[in-house]
Structure formats: structure tokens, C-alpha cells
Design an enzyme around this catalytic site. Structure first.
Site, mmCIF file in Angstrom:
data_model
loop_
_atom_site.group_PDB
_atom_site.id
_atom_site.type_symbol
_atom_site.label_atom_id
_atom_site.label_comp_id
_atom_site.label_asym_id
_atom_site.label_seq_id
_atom_site.Cartn_x
_atom_site.Cartn_y
_atom_site.Cartn_z
ATOM 1 N N HIS A 405 0.620 -1.292 0.635
ATOM 2 C CA HIS A 405 -0.227 0.188 -0.438
ATOM 3 C C HIS A 405 0.695 1.022 0.328
ATOM 4 O O HIS A 405 0.833 2.033 -0.125
ATOM 5 C CB HIS A 405 -0.804 0.107 1.431
ATOM 6 N N ASP A 409 -1.896 2.528 -4.906
ATOM 7 C CA ASP A 409 -3.288 3.450 -4.002
ATOM 8 C C ASP A 409 -4.407 1.688 -4.297
ATOM 9 O O ASP A 409 -4.043 1.694 -5.159
ATOM 10 C CB ASP A 409 -3.775 4.390 -4.733
#
Length: 434
Positions: A405, A409
Site C-alpha cells: 500500500h 493505492d
């Protein structure tokens, strides 16, 4: 003359190695090319060979110790010869996974050497009255150590079988997994290992060493250092399965060319990566550098007797479907039989993990660091799917994909998986060149 052998360079960039198992003991006679010890690097388990002839007088280190390259390893009495031996070489023994991940290699701990099964118990006087054991059918001299890969030796120990009594059909009489399979199926007279009767205590503590310890370290680092995001999507593969069945029917005269789901997924993955190159990448947190790759080098999680390995299919973007299928079959078989090289087990840029028919409904894969994406395949099920004005039975699987992450995204992760979904649900798109 005493020759002190030092731990040789066991791979480019390797500064240290874990001592897994001594293959000789003090007092053993050795000759050039005798296997002395197994050590584990971050790439593979390798056997270190002896460069001289003589008698072992000292061993430096115990299984589980980490030794620096160049540190003292073993001392050998070579007699009066003053000639300096050549540098020792190492022979790949059992490949290890290049990176961790949910599909990281889960090898079983390596046990210390087991005494020969025919070693008599009791005092020396009673031992002399025992008849000599029958010769091993494989042609291994009594008491000699059979030649076998570490995974084969571990499997034999788990079966309680003395490898010295198993006929070896590999190169130079090497015992391979197929030999153990024949022994099990045929109930041959392989000798049991000494002390194989078990214990009354139901606790069986074992030191965590070798590949298993390395996996534990890598997975702990991946899980604690990388913020994962896992995205799950269902994919209707009815049309893809129809196409796959027809292609397999046309090529049924060549059973080895049978297509599985994986080459289709690999094609889809290569297309999706070309459209989102930041997902086909490595992230170095220490240097804060994201390295993107033009080539799509797909790691394929593979179950082996020693645990999960991840051999690599290189340049998936440049391969046609059947070429991909053949290469997947080749590297996974090499991983299973222990012949995969370190190069074949390193350098992946994105990983596929699949449990096949037992794949469950969903999984949460752990990233194969330093990669930033891993795609998990779950089992195909027939489900009722609303199709316009009615429910229809359709073949559906879930893709469970995890991403780093920090670099990917949620929107990018969803876009990537949705593109794969579209390609698999409309398989003609896999073969359309823009």
C-alpha cells in the site's frame, strides 16, 4: 600436514551462510569431491565439496550456526603433502526460494545426521556376535552415505527409511524422489532407520533451522514492515474454461502440453502489467527507490516435498500461450525434483500463488518482497450468476490479490485486478494485438 578449509564463496554477494548439516564426522576419510557440509544462503542450500584427500580432524560450527565466508570450516590431515589444494567449489543441492511471500518456501527443518540403521546396540562383545547386515540393493557399500538431494534425505527420514538401502536411479546412482516412490509402492526391503520407533512423550520439540527459519524471518519482516492491501474479486471463467477444454481436446495426443489455468492468467498478468508498470516493480524501503521492470518475470508458487518454492518464468510478456505453459511446467518440475538453479529461483517481479482445487473461497497472500503485488488464485466453483433476466450456472473463481500500500493505492489495485478480470472473462482479448 593439516589443511584448514574455509567456507568458500557460495554465491555472488553472499557474505555468510547457515550451517545446515555436516555430511562427515571427525575420523572420516575424504577424497576430492567428497560432500562435506550443507549450508544455506539466502538463495539456496548448497553442498560444499572437499578439495583434498585425508582424514577429518576437526569441524568448526554446529548445525544452525551462521558462518562468514572465509571463516574456518573444517580441518583435514592430508599426510605429508605440502601441495596447496585448489579452491573448493560448491554444488547446488536444494534450491531455496528467492523471496518470502505467502507462497514462501516452507521447508521442514533439517535433522542432524542419523546413525546407520545397522549399527548394533550394546557392548562391543555382544555386537561381534551379530551377523553382518545384507548388502544394500542399490549398490551403496555398507555404511556408505547414499548420494541424494537434501529434500530426498529429509523425505527418507520422515518415512523412516535408510537411503543406503534404496536403489538409486539418478546420475551416478543418486537417489531421487521417484526411487522413494517405487520403494513405497512396491514395499521393497529398504532398511528402517535406527531409533524410528517414536517416543512415549507426545511433545516433539525441534530446532527451527535452515529454510524454515529463513522463511519465518522473511515472512515476519514482510508482514510487520509492509502495509498490505488485499483486494478480492470474482471472475466468471466459463468461457475461458470452454476455450481451455477445446484447446486441450485438440492437443490431447500430447498429454504433456495440457493447458491449465496458469498460462492464461500469466498472459493476462503480462498485459495488465504493461498498462500499469508501477505494479511490475520492486520497492527498496531502505533506499526509498521503486524499480520498474520492462520484462514481466512471474514467480510461480510450487509445492514440493521440501515446501513451497517459487521458480521464475522470465519474460512472460514475450511468450505465446503454449510456450508459457511449457515453461511453467519446466520450472515447476525443476523445483519439485530439486534440479532448479539459483537463477531459476530468483528475479521474479510479480508472483502468482494458487492452491488449485483446494484453493478455498478467498486467501490473503503475503507479499513476496521486494515485489509490490501478488495474485492469488482460488478454486473454480459452479455458482448461480444473474445473467440479464435469469440466474445461470457459471464457473467462477475468486482472485485474492495483495499489494504494497506504500506504492500501490487502492484505486490502482482495483484497476489492475479489474483489467485481469476483463481479460479472463473475454478470453479472445488475450490474443488480440493492438
Amino acid at each position: 600436514m593439516t589443511y584448514t578449509m574455509r567456507l568458500p564463496d557460495v554465491g555472488e554477494g553472499v557474505a555468510e551462510a547457515e550451517l545446515i548439516e555436516w555430511l562427515v564426522a571427525v575420523g572420516d576419510e575424504v577424497t576430492p569431491d567428497s560432500a562435506l557440509v550443507e549450508v544455506l544462503t539466502d538463495k539456496a542450500t548448497v553442498e560444499v565439496s572437499c578439495p583434498v584427500s585425508g582424514v577429518v580432524t576437526a569441524l568448526h560450527g554446529e548445525p544452525g550456526d551462521t558462518l562468514a565466508v572465509g571463516s574456518d570450516l573444517i580441518e583435514i590431515d592430508t599426510g605429508d603433502s605440502p601441495t596447496a589444494p585448489p579452491d573448493p567449489e560448491v554444488e547446488p543441492a536444494e534450491p531455496d526460494v528467492d523471496a518470502g511471500g505467502d507462497t514462501s518456501d516452507a521447508g521442514t527443518p533439517l535433522d542432524p545426521p542419523v546413525p546407520p540403521a545397522d549399527a548394533p546396540e550394546g557392548d562391543s562383545e555382544s555386537a561381534t556376535e551379530l551377523p553382518a547386515p545384507p548388502p544394500a540393493p542399490s549398490g551403496h557399500p555398507a555404511g556408505a552415505r547414499a548420494s541424494a538431494a537434501p529434500a530426498v534425505r529429509r523425505r527418507a527420514r520422515g518415512l523412516g527409511v535408510d537411503l543406503g538401502s534404496v536403489p538409486g536411479t539418478g546420475p551416478d546412482g543418486r537417489v531421487v524422489h521417484a526411487d522413494l516412490d517405487r520403494m513405497i509402492a512396491g514395499g521393497s526391503g529398504a532398511r528402517p532407520l535406527a531409533g524410528g520407533t517414536g517416543s512415549a512423550d507426545d511433545r516433539h520439540p525441534e530446532p527451527v533451522r535452515g529454510i524454515r527459519r529463513r522463511i519465518a524471518e522473511r515472512l515476519t519482516a514482510a508482514w510487520t514492515e509492509i502495509p498490505h492491501i488485499t483486494y478480492v474479486e470474482s471472475v466468471d471463467v466459463t468461457e475461458l474454461e470452454r476455450l481451455r477444454a477445446e484447446l486441450n481436446r485438440q492437443g490431447e495426443q500430447h498429454a504433456a502440453d495440457r493447458l491449465t489455468m496458469l498460462p492464461f492468467l500469466a498472459v493476462a498478468l503480462a498485459i495488465a502489467c504493461s498498462e500499469q508498470p508501477t505494479i511490475n516493480a520492486h520497492y527498496d524501503h531502505a533506499e526509498q527507490v521503486l524499480t520498474r521492470f520492462d520484462g514481466v518475470h512471474i514467480g510461480i508458487a510450487t509445492q514440493t516435498d521440501g515446501g513451497l518454492l517459487v521458480p521464475v518464468v522470465r519474460h512472460a510478456e514475450a511468450r505465446r500461450l503454449r510456450d508459457l505453459a511449457a515453461e511453467i511446467a519446466r520450472v515447476t518440475e525443476a523445483a519439485r525434483d530439486g534440479s532448479a538453479t539459483r537463477d531459476e529461483l530468483s528475479g521474479s517481479t510479480i508472483t502468482i500463488t494458487s492452491l488449485g482445487a483446494i484453493g478455498g473461497v478467498t486467501t490473503t497472500p503475503i507479499l513476496n518482497a521486494p515485489e509490490v503485488a501478488i495474485v492469488g488464485v482460488n478454486k473454480i466453483e459452479t455458482r448461480p450468476v444473474w445473467h440479464g433476466d435469469r440466474f445461470e450456472p457459471r464457473q467462477v473463481l475468486n482472485l485474492s490479490s495483495s499489494f504494497d500500500h506504500r506504492m500501490v493505492d487502492g484505486w490502482d489495485a482495483a484497476t489492475f485486478v479489474q483489467r485481469i478480470k476483463t481479460l479472463l472473462e473475454t478470453p479472445a482479448l488475450l490474443f488480440v494485438d493492438d
